[in-house]
Scaffold this active site. Structure first.
Site, short mmCIF file in Angstrom:
data_model
loop_
_atom_site.label_atom_id
_atom_site.label_comp_id
_atom_site.label_asym_id
_atom_site.label_seq_id
_atom_site.Cartn_x
_atom_site.Cartn_y
_atom_site.Cartn_z
N GLY A 14 37.32 6.16 -41.01
CA GLY A 14 37.06 7.09 -39.90
C GLY A 14 38.14 8.13 -39.73
N TYR A 155 32.35 -3.13 -26.07
CA TYR A 155 33.48 -2.50 -26.75
C TYR A 155 34.74 -3.39 -26.67
CZ TYR A 155 37.24 0.93 -27.50
OH TYR A 155 38.36 1.59 -27.95
P1 NDP Z 1 36.68 9.59 -32.51
O1 NDP Z 1 35.29 9.37 -32.05
O2 NDP Z 1 37.42 10.80 -32.04
O3 NDP Z 1 36.71 9.57 -34.12
C1 NDP Z 1 36.15 8.48 -34.79
C2 NDP Z 1 36.25 8.71 -36.27
O4 NDP Z 1 35.72 7.58 -36.95
C3 NDP Z 1 35.47 9.91 -36.72
O5 NDP Z 1 36.10 10.48 -37.85
C4 NDP Z 1 34.12 9.29 -37.11
O6 NDP Z 1 33.45 10.10 -38.04
C5 NDP Z 1 34.58 7.99 -37.72
N1 NDP Z 1 33.61 6.90 -37.65
C6 NDP Z 1 33.03 6.35 -36.55
N2 NDP Z 1 32.21 5.35 -36.91
C7 NDP Z 1 32.24 5.28 -38.25
C8 NDP Z 1 31.60 4.45 -39.21
N3 NDP Z 1 30.74 3.50 -38.84
N4 NDP Z 1 31.89 4.64 -40.50
C9 NDP Z 1 32.75 5.61 -40.90
N5 NDP Z 1 33.39 6.42 -40.06
C10 NDP Z 1 33.14 6.26 -38.73
O7 NDP Z 1 37.47 8.25 -32.12
P2 NDP Z 1 38.98 8.07 -31.65
O8 NDP Z 1 39.90 8.82 -32.52
O9 NDP Z 1 39.03 8.26 -30.18
O10 NDP Z 1 39.17 6.50 -31.91
C11 NDP Z 1 39.66 5.99 -33.14
C12 NDP Z 1 39.90 4.51 -32.96
O11 NDP Z 1 40.81 4.30 -31.89
C13 NDP Z 1 38.63 3.73 -32.59
O12 NDP Z 1 38.66 2.46 -33.22
C14 NDP Z 1 38.73 3.60 -31.09
O13 NDP Z 1 38.02 2.51 -30.59
C15 NDP Z 1 40.25 3.42 -30.94
N6 NDP Z 1 40.72 3.75 -29.60
C16 NDP Z 1 40.63 5.03 -29.10
C17 NDP Z 1 41.12 5.32 -27.85
C18 NDP Z 1 41.07 6.70 -27.28
O14 NDP Z 1 41.46 6.88 -26.11
N7 NDP Z 1 40.65 7.72 -28.02
C19 NDP Z 1 41.72 4.28 -27.00
C20 NDP Z 1 41.77 2.98 -27.62
C21 NDP Z 1 41.30 2.73 -28.87
P3 NDP Z 1 31.87 10.35 -37.88
O15 NDP Z 1 31.65 10.86 -36.50
O16 NDP Z 1 31.55 11.32 -38.98
O17 NDP Z 1 31.26 9.04 -38.10
#
Ligand code: NDP
Length: 249
Positions: A14, A155
């Site tokens: 991701g 989640y």
């Molecule tokens: P975003 O939604 O901004 O980005 C997520 C990324 O992961 C995108 O590049 C998306 O690409 C990719 N992605 C999502 N699902 C899949 C999949 N099944 N297979 C491949 N790629 C995938 O998320 P964040 O940056 O906010 O979060 C990143 C991580 O941090 C997550 O695990 C989230 O739970 C965790 N987190 C985030 C927080 C926050 O405040 N932002 C707080 C706590 C934890 P695409 O859309 O093309 O699939």
């Protein structure tokens, strides 16, 4: 002991947006060769490809859904073709939604668990032949997993599961010199549009900003800093840990 990762190979799931993107860029700038994945074609993936090209190196962006066995198979096949070993594995891909538990459909539970918990299970399993002495596996959990958050039971359950998985794997694979750690971010501003109205957003900001000792949300590069530390030899004796990066909640 140094932070540089020259000659190291890394996989970040991701990586096209948000925290994953910041981690990909930080690892590449530190000298690692990075493979990352995403699901949706578009400007996010295209601009990341451009940025990686400017940094230089043999990085790769692959369209692969880590919530499916086929996606994970494709991703790890690509890693196997490119790398003899994987020094850094970052399970970052994650999805979220806000649904009252009483209305939570089974399909939504399954969708979130598939990417957030089953995804890391499948990725780590398939990556095992490439992992060895000195490899670092970093999984992005959430501060919310320990705090609990209304409307996000699915989640937080998936994120809490990652802590248990990490604790068990650190013990099972410590003898092979493979380290497993979790980074638990607080609220990180990824500037992504979400389903909240302006009023809900204002309420959300007020509620969460009050909790944070530093009085602000985190930036993706501040999670990438923690990931660099856990990826490098600077953290060679840190294992099975959950590192909260939340501005002091
Ligand atoms: P975003 O939604 O901004 O980005 C997520 C990324 O992961 C995108 O590049 C998306 O690409 C990719 N992605 C999502 N699902 C899949 C999949 N099944 N297979 C491949 N790629 C995938 O998320 P964040 O940056 O906010 O979060 C990143 C991580 O941090 C997550 O695990 C989230 O739970 C965790 N987190 C985030 C927080 C926050 O405040 N932002 C707080 C706590 C934890 P695409 O859309 O093309 O699939």
């Amino acid at each position: 002991m140094e932070l540089r990762l020259v000659g190291k190979n890394a996989l970040v799931t991701g990586g096209s947006r948000g925290i994953g993107r910041a981690i990909v860029l930080a690892l590449a700038k530190a000298g690692a060769t990075v493979v990352t994945c995403y699901r949706q074609e578009g400007e996010a993936a295209a601009s990341l490809a451009r940025e990686l090209k400017e940094i230089g190196g043999e990085h790769a962006l692959i369209r692969a859904d880590v919530g499916t066995a086929e996606g994970v198979e494709l991703l790890l096949r690509e890693c196997g073709n490119r790398f003899e070993t994987l020094d850094v594995l970052v399970n970052n891909a994650g999805v979220i939604s806000q649904v009252p538990f009483a209305q939570l459909p089974f399909e939504e539970w399954e969708r979130v668990v598939a990417t957030n918990l089953t995804g890391p299970f499948m990725v780590i399993s398939k990556a095992l032949p490439l992992l060895g002495e000195g490899s670092s596996v970093i999984t992005i959990g959430s501060r919310g997993a320990m705090a609990g958050i209304p409307l996000r039971g699915h989640y937080t359950a998936s994120k809490a599961g990652l802590v248990g998985l990490t604790r068990s794997l650190c013990k099972e694979f410590g003898g092979r010199g493979i380290r497993f750690n979790v980074i638990a971010p607080g609220v990180i501003d990824t500037s992504e549009p979400d389903e909240l109205t302006d009023e809900q957003r204002a309420q959300y900001n007020e509620r969460y900003l009050r909790m944070m000792a530093l009085g602000r949300f985190g930036r993706p590069d501040e999670i990438a800093g923690a990931a660099l530390f856990l990826a490098s030899e600077l953290s060679s004796y840190v294992n099975g840990e959950t590192l909260h990066v939340d501005g002091g909640v």
